[in-house]
Design an enzyme around this catalytic site. Structure first.
Site, short mmCIF file in Angstrom:
data_model
loop_
_atom_site.label_atom_id
_atom_site.label_comp_id
_atom_site.label_asym_id
_atom_site.label_seq_id
_atom_site.Cartn_x
_atom_site.Cartn_y
_atom_site.Cartn_z
N GLY A 1 0.83 -1.21 0.00
CA GLY A 1 0.00 0.00 0.00
C GLY A 1 0.86 1.25 0.00
N GLN B 1 0.66 7.64 4.78
CA GLN B 1 0.76 7.40 3.34
C GLN B 1 0.05 8.50 2.56
OE1 GLN B 1 -0.76 3.41 2.83
NE2 GLN B 1 1.01 2.49 3.83
N ASP C 1 0.56 -0.55 13.32
CA ASP C 1 1.19 -1.79 12.81
C ASP C 1 1.53 -2.77 13.92
OD1 ASP C 1 1.01 -0.83 10.25
OD2 ASP C 1 3.08 -0.16 10.12
N LYS D 1 -6.24 -2.95 6.32
CA LYS D 1 -4.80 -3.18 6.14
C LYS D 1 -4.61 -4.37 5.19
CE LYS D 1 -3.10 0.14 8.57
NZ LYS D 1 -2.30 1.16 7.89
N ARG E 1 -7.57 -6.94 9.90
CA ARG E 1 -6.75 -7.42 11.03
C ARG E 1 -7.56 -7.57 12.31
NH1 ARG E 1 -1.04 -4.23 9.64
NH2 ARG E 1 -0.32 -5.82 8.18
C1 S3P Z 1 3.08 3.49 6.67
C2 S3P Z 1 1.96 4.03 7.22
C3 S3P Z 1 0.90 3.23 7.82
C4 S3P Z 1 1.36 1.83 8.13
C5 S3P Z 1 2.12 1.21 7.01
C6 S3P Z 1 3.33 2.04 6.66
C7 S3P Z 1 4.08 4.39 6.07
O1 S3P Z 1 -0.19 3.16 6.92
O2 S3P Z 1 0.26 1.02 8.49
O3 S3P Z 1 2.56 -0.10 7.35
O4 S3P Z 1 5.21 3.95 5.79
O5 S3P Z 1 3.76 5.57 5.88
P1 S3P Z 1 -1.29 4.34 6.82
O6 S3P Z 1 -0.59 5.56 6.43
O7 S3P Z 1 -2.25 3.91 5.75
O8 S3P Z 1 -1.93 4.39 8.18
#
Ligand code: S3P
Length: 432
Positions: free
Chosen positions: A98, A171, A318, A345, A349
């Site tokens: 993702g 993200q 996480d 996720k 989860r």
């Molecule tokens: C991440 C942000 C998180 C996390 C993912 C990594 C990142 O997701 O769960 O494993 O590296 O910015 P979200 O931004 O969707 O919460």
């Protein structure tokens, strides 16, 4: 993951847990360095780059966009596209990642071209509207398949925006910052919950100017990046599994060298300390804005329960599966609320943790946004379904260390998404 590739790992109960390790580089930082080095001018070199499949999906995408990537055992070298991505000949395959799909969408959106993103079955079920909103406000055009991948970004010149991030997501924040870096004007954003800030540090490390205040973050468009050399700190989210294993045994001890200690991630240590883990942090230093330290942890005679809710849930998102998996061994249980994001996720989860806890004989109440797990429960070994989700496979391998009898983790190969060394290390560190 196809059925033929599915591997079952059998985990036996342990008497204690001991080890000393330097973990592979942080997944979140590796993604960001791969992407920014791929856009920058010059040759970047990264030692201790993540060994997980996800950041390697980012590297492969950067190659399709015109960066040149060389992988050697000691380091990864990336020669960037100097601000000009090429039109890829095929779809950008993000695999299970993702982070790759969402953050890279923001990075490519200011480039003229058509960029199609695809992923595996799990990634193709995850929500992508959250990045379409702000990127379309900046004037990119994004087509989704019922809110999901396959996703096509029709890139071109972008306009700066102000964006209030409605969901706590690093993200989404990153997609906007990466697009804002290359847009016309100054982009600003606010966050309802302060999420991990690796993008802010990485952008600065690669030479971008970015302002952060209590009002939010501002980034001026039209900035170019230069290459860097860096050693990537060990992944605290991978360490989380072994820290939880350490908590389970009074005489357990683990030492991590060069572990990432970014304050936007290290809330985990505060929670584990409140649950009884004894933690010592030594040799703390800063590299490219990221804190790195040696962390020694010792187990607890009595494991305290915890309530994780509100902003804490977003900061520990996480780590919630492994905290839930060890919850039955605490004295007063663990309650997790405000964690609805867990449902979107790599798997749902909440549903999967609840189902797997029950497979080991635990009592647990499922909530729409979390779960409540009473303490003082003895678990028996069981058949665990990873749901092809790396963090589920690893979380229940830790729960298995204190269960009676053996636990079979089906779909254990999923661990390779973030931490391929997990099962071999677990075997050397758990002592029977
Ligand atoms: C991440 C942000 C998180 C996390 C993912 C990594 C990142 O997701 O769960 O494993 O590296 O910015 P979200 O931004 O969707 O919460």
């Amino acid at each position: 993951m196809s059925q033929e590739n599915s591997r079952t790992e059998v985990v036996s109960p342990a008497r204690t847990f001991r080890g000393s390790v330097r973990l592979p580089g942080d997944k979140s930082i590796s993604h960001r360095y791969a992407m920014l080095a791929g856009l920058a001018e010059g040759k970047s070199t990264f030692a201790n780059f993540s060994t997980g499949a996800d950041p390697h999906s980012s590297l492969a995408c950067m190659q399709q966009l015109g960066a040149s990537v060389t992988k050697e055992p000691s380091a990864i070298t990336i020669t960037g596209a100097a601000g000009n991505f090429q039109q890829p000949t095929g779809a950008l395959d993000c695999g299970n990642s993702g982070s790759t799909m969402r953050m890279l969408a923001g990075l490519v959106a200011p480039h003229v071209g058509t960029f199609t993103f695809v992923g595996d079955a799990s990634l193709s079920a995850r929500p992508m509207e959250r990045i379409r909103g702000p990127l379309e406000k900046m004037r990119a055009r994004i087509s989704l398949t019922q809110g999901h991948a396959p996703m096509t970004v029709h890139g071109g010149s972008l306009q700066a925006i102000h964006f209030d991030t409605p969901i706590a997501s690093a993200q989404v924040k990153t997609a906007v910052l990466f697009a804002g870096l290359q847009a016309q004007g100054e982009t600003s954003l606010t966050e309802s919950v302060r999420t991990r800030d690796h993008s802010e540090h990485a952008l600065r490390a690669f030479g971008a100017e970015l302002e952060r205040s209590s009002d939010g973050i501002r980034i001026r468009g039209g900035q170019s990046l230069h290459a860097i050399d860096a050693v990537i700190p060990g992944d605290l989210s991978s360490a989380a599994f072994f820290l939880c294993a350490t908590l389970l045994f009074p005489d357990a001890q683990i030492v991590f060298d060069d572990l990432g200690m970014n304050p936007s991630r290290s809330t985990l240590l505060d929670v584990l300390v409140s649950m009884g883990l004894k933690v010592q942090v030594l040799n703390l230093e800063e590299k490219h804005g990221e804190l790195i330290g040696t962390v020694q942890a010792n187990g607890a005679a009595c494991i305290q329960g915890a309530t994780i809710a509100g902003t804490l849930s977003a900061q520990l998102i996480d780590e919630l599966p492994v905290l839930a998996a060890i919850a039955p061994y605490t004295n007063s249980g663990v309650t997790i609320r405000d964690a609805k994001e867990l449902r979107v996720k790599e798997s749902d989860r909440i549903a999967l943790v609840v189902r797997n806890l029950r497979a080991m004989g635990a009592e647990v109440t499922e909530h729409e946004d979390g779960m409540s797990i009473p303490g003082n429960q003895a678990l028996h070994g069981g058949l665990i379904d990873s749901g092809d989700d790396h963090r589920i496979a690893m979380a229940f391998a830790i729960a298995a260390l204190r269960a009676t009898g053996e636990t079979a983790i089906q779909g254990a190969e999923a661990a390779a998404i973030s931490f391929p060394e997990f099962f071999p290390l677990l075997r050397t560190m758990s002592q029977s």
